[in-house]
Design a protein around this motif. Structure first.
Motif, short mmCIF file in Angstrom:
data_model
loop_
_atom_site.label_atom_id
_atom_site.label_comp_id
_atom_site.label_asym_id
_atom_site.label_seq_id
_atom_site.Cartn_x
_atom_site.Cartn_y
_atom_site.Cartn_z
N PHE A 13 -63.11 -27.16 16.39
CA PHE A 13 -64.26 -27.84 16.99
C PHE A 13 -64.84 -27.05 18.17
O PHE A 13 -66.02 -27.20 18.48
CB PHE A 13 -63.89 -29.27 17.41
CG PHE A 13 -64.57 -30.30 16.55
CD1 PHE A 13 -65.46 -31.20 17.09
CD2 PHE A 13 -64.34 -30.34 15.19
CE1 PHE A 13 -66.11 -32.13 16.30
CE2 PHE A 13 -64.97 -31.27 14.38
CZ PHE A 13 -65.87 -32.16 14.94
N GLY A 17 -68.91 -25.89 18.38
CA GLY A 17 -69.82 -25.98 19.52
C GLY A 17 -70.38 -24.64 19.97
O GLY A 17 -71.47 -24.60 20.57
N ASP A 20 -74.13 -23.62 19.07
CA ASP A 20 -75.18 -24.61 19.30
C ASP A 20 -76.06 -24.35 20.52
O ASP A 20 -77.20 -24.80 20.57
CB ASP A 20 -74.57 -26.01 19.40
CG ASP A 20 -74.21 -26.58 18.03
OD1 ASP A 20 -74.34 -25.84 17.04
OD2 ASP A 20 -73.81 -27.75 17.96
N SER A 21 -75.52 -23.67 21.53
CA SER A 21 -76.28 -23.47 22.77
C SER A 21 -76.91 -22.08 22.88
O SER A 21 -77.60 -21.80 23.86
CB SER A 21 -75.36 -23.70 23.98
OG SER A 21 -74.76 -24.96 23.93
N ASP A 110 -68.43 -30.03 10.44
CA ASP A 110 -68.55 -31.30 11.15
C ASP A 110 -68.10 -32.47 10.29
O ASP A 110 -67.28 -33.30 10.71
CB ASP A 110 -70.01 -31.49 11.60
CG ASP A 110 -70.11 -32.26 12.91
OD1 ASP A 110 -69.09 -32.80 13.36
OD2 ASP A 110 -71.21 -32.31 13.47
N HIS A 130 -64.02 -34.31 19.98
CA HIS A 130 -65.42 -34.12 20.35
C HIS A 130 -65.57 -33.59 21.77
O HIS A 130 -66.58 -32.97 22.10
CB HIS A 130 -66.18 -35.43 20.16
CG HIS A 130 -66.45 -35.76 18.72
ND1 HIS A 130 -67.65 -35.46 18.11
CD2 HIS A 130 -65.68 -36.31 17.77
CE1 HIS A 130 -67.60 -35.83 16.84
NE2 HIS A 130 -66.41 -36.36 16.61
N TYR A 133 -65.50 -29.91 21.27
CA TYR A 133 -66.82 -29.42 20.85
C TYR A 133 -67.65 -29.06 22.08
O TYR A 133 -68.32 -28.03 22.13
CB TYR A 133 -67.55 -30.50 20.03
CG TYR A 133 -69.03 -30.24 19.90
CD1 TYR A 133 -69.51 -29.37 18.93
CD2 TYR A 133 -69.94 -30.83 20.78
CE1 TYR A 133 -70.87 -29.12 18.82
CE2 TYR A 133 -71.29 -30.58 20.68
CZ TYR A 133 -71.76 -29.73 19.69
OH TYR A 133 -73.09 -29.46 19.61
N GLY A 134 -67.58 -29.91 23.10
CA GLY A 134 -68.30 -29.65 24.34
C GLY A 134 -67.84 -28.38 25.03
O GLY A 134 -68.64 -27.67 25.64
N GLY A 136 -66.86 -25.64 23.55
CA GLY A 136 -67.54 -24.54 22.88
C GLY A 136 -69.00 -24.44 23.26
O GLY A 136 -69.53 -23.34 23.49
N ALA A 137 -69.67 -25.60 23.36
CA ALA A 137 -71.09 -25.60 23.71
C ALA A 137 -71.33 -25.16 25.15
O ALA A 137 -72.41 -24.65 25.47
CB ALA A 137 -71.68 -26.99 23.47
N PHE A 249 -74.79 -33.85 29.59
CA PHE A 249 -73.73 -33.15 28.86
C PHE A 249 -72.40 -33.27 29.60
O PHE A 249 -71.35 -33.51 28.99
CB PHE A 249 -74.10 -31.68 28.68
CG PHE A 249 -73.23 -30.98 27.69
CD1 PHE A 249 -73.43 -31.14 26.33
CD2 PHE A 249 -72.20 -30.16 28.11
CE1 PHE A 249 -72.62 -30.51 25.41
CE2 PHE A 249 -71.40 -29.52 27.20
CZ PHE A 249 -71.60 -29.69 25.84
#
Length: 388
Positions: A13, A17, A20-21, A110, A130, A133-134, A136-137, A249
């Motif tokens: 996960f 992430g 995505d950014s 996902d 989750h 995931y943040g 990674g983002a 975020f």
């Protein structure tokens, strides 16, 4: 063995992430290189999201025929291909070619990993998942910043692909760990149904609308929070306004971290209700006619904290609400509904705020929070299976 597998799932996960950014972080430089208007980033983003929706809708069929571990490995490979392709682009139109594997990989990971965790682990694990995931983002904008400082934007994508390659290597060498839950996984898939059958189940449509509404509000916050402060608060520097993009975020990560410790005690439904109540409290704080920007800034953090447990909790309770037979298809549909909301609703808000003004943002968020809450409560009233 089970703990090692869980560590690998968290790493997967983080890999979800990471990409995505990158587009948002690198676009100001990419736009100048490609000599296109700034709005053209939206077309690339929508292409990635569209492929993610397709991948999410195909995921029930893939989950039925393939193990989660193989779906994950192929999907990470697709994201690596997309990242490397972006790093080699010298023309704007080339981005659309590599947006295809970029988006397909994200949607498959996902849906499949969320389905696996929902069926084999607790709500606490889902919230922590989750949260990672943040992580990674959050990392990828710093990778792009280093690339822009010491190299070019292209290296931001290539360096991120190298991290993905490492994660892929870890996934490959950890394949034997999946046997820990391999038996349960095969049992879950043997009689699973497709999208059409899942749509006939009572209340599935309501949960899809709830997911759509949640992601509409979340991504609107991601994109438009700095603009809200620029348009409603005076005397703020450009750097301060830009930093406000992390408010929601950061709140999301905090909300999911807290939920990871308390979700097993409260249960998914109660956690969602508390989360939406906290979100509404944050919206009220943003509504307050206070001249200082600090109250509104705190309000957006509270909004994010309230939103935090909603997304993972809805997915985690899919097997309990609809049965394991339908969970793969329901989660795939939920992911598609989520990406539809996150793709189109921030853009619609952009058009609205041009006509009415950016001050309508808390009203916009309030509408979707109420829809989210109402659809979930309607779901609970329609389903016959008691919550786990």
């Amino acid at each position: 063995m089970s703990s090692l597998l869980l560590a690998v799932i968290y790493l997967i996960f983080i890999s979800l992430g990471l990409p995505d950014s990158l587009l948002g972080s690198g676009w100001p430089k990419m736009q100048a290189v490609f000599s296109v208007p700034s709005s053209y980033a939206g077309y690339v983003s929508m292409t990635i999201s569209f492929m993610t929706i397709i991948s999410a809708l195909l995921s029930p069929r893939m989950i039925k025929h393939f193990h989660t571990k193989w779906i994950t490995i192929v999907s990470i490979g697709l994201t690596i291909a997309g990242l490397l392709g972006f790093s080699m682009c010298s023309r704007y139109w080339m981005l659309f070619i590599f947006a295809v594997p970029y988006g397909l990989g994200a949607g498959a990971i996902d849906a499949s990993v969320n389905h696996y965790v929902a069926n084999n682990y607790s709500g606490s694990v889902m919230n922590f998942l989750h949260c990672f995931y943040g992580v990674g983002a959050v990392i990828s904008p710093y990778i792009m910043a280093l690339a822009l400082k010491y190299a070019r934007w292209n290296e931001g994508y290539s360096w991120t692909s190298y991290i993905q390659m490492f994660i892929l290597f870890v996934c490959i060498i950890s394949l034997p760990l999946w046997k820990t839950n391999g038996k349960e996984e095969e049992e879950d898939h043997s009689d699973s149904v497709g999208i059409k059958e899942a749509l006939k189940v009572p209340a599935v449509i309501f949960t899809l609308i709830a997911f759509y509404a949640y992601c509409a509000g979340e991504t609107t916050c991601f994109l438009w929070t700095p603009s809200y402060f620029a348009g409603t608060k005076s005397g703020l520097s450009a750097e301060t306004i830009a930093s406000f993009g992390s408010l929601v975020f950061g709140g999301l990560m905090l909300g999911r971290l807290i939920s990871g410790f308390i979700s097993n005690k409260l249960g998914d439904r109660r956690l969602i209700r508390i989360g939406i109540f906290v979100e509404l409290l944050g919206i009220i704080m943003v509504f307050l006619p206070v001249e200082s920007y600090m109250v509104a800034a705190a309000g957006f953090v509270v909004i994010g904290t309230g939103m935090g447990p909603v997304y993972p909790a809805i997915q985690h309770m899919a097997p309990a609400n609809f049965g394991k037979k339908y969970s793969a298809a329901v989660i795939g549909l939920q992911m598609a509904a989520a990406y539809v909301g996150s793709t189109f609703m921030p853009m619609i808000f952009g058009l609205l705020q041009q006509k009415i003004g950016i001050a309508i943002m808390p009203t916009y968020l309030l509408i979707f929070a109420i829809i989210n809450f109402g659809m979930l409560e309607l779901t609970y009233s329609k389903i016959k299976v008691k919550p786990a």
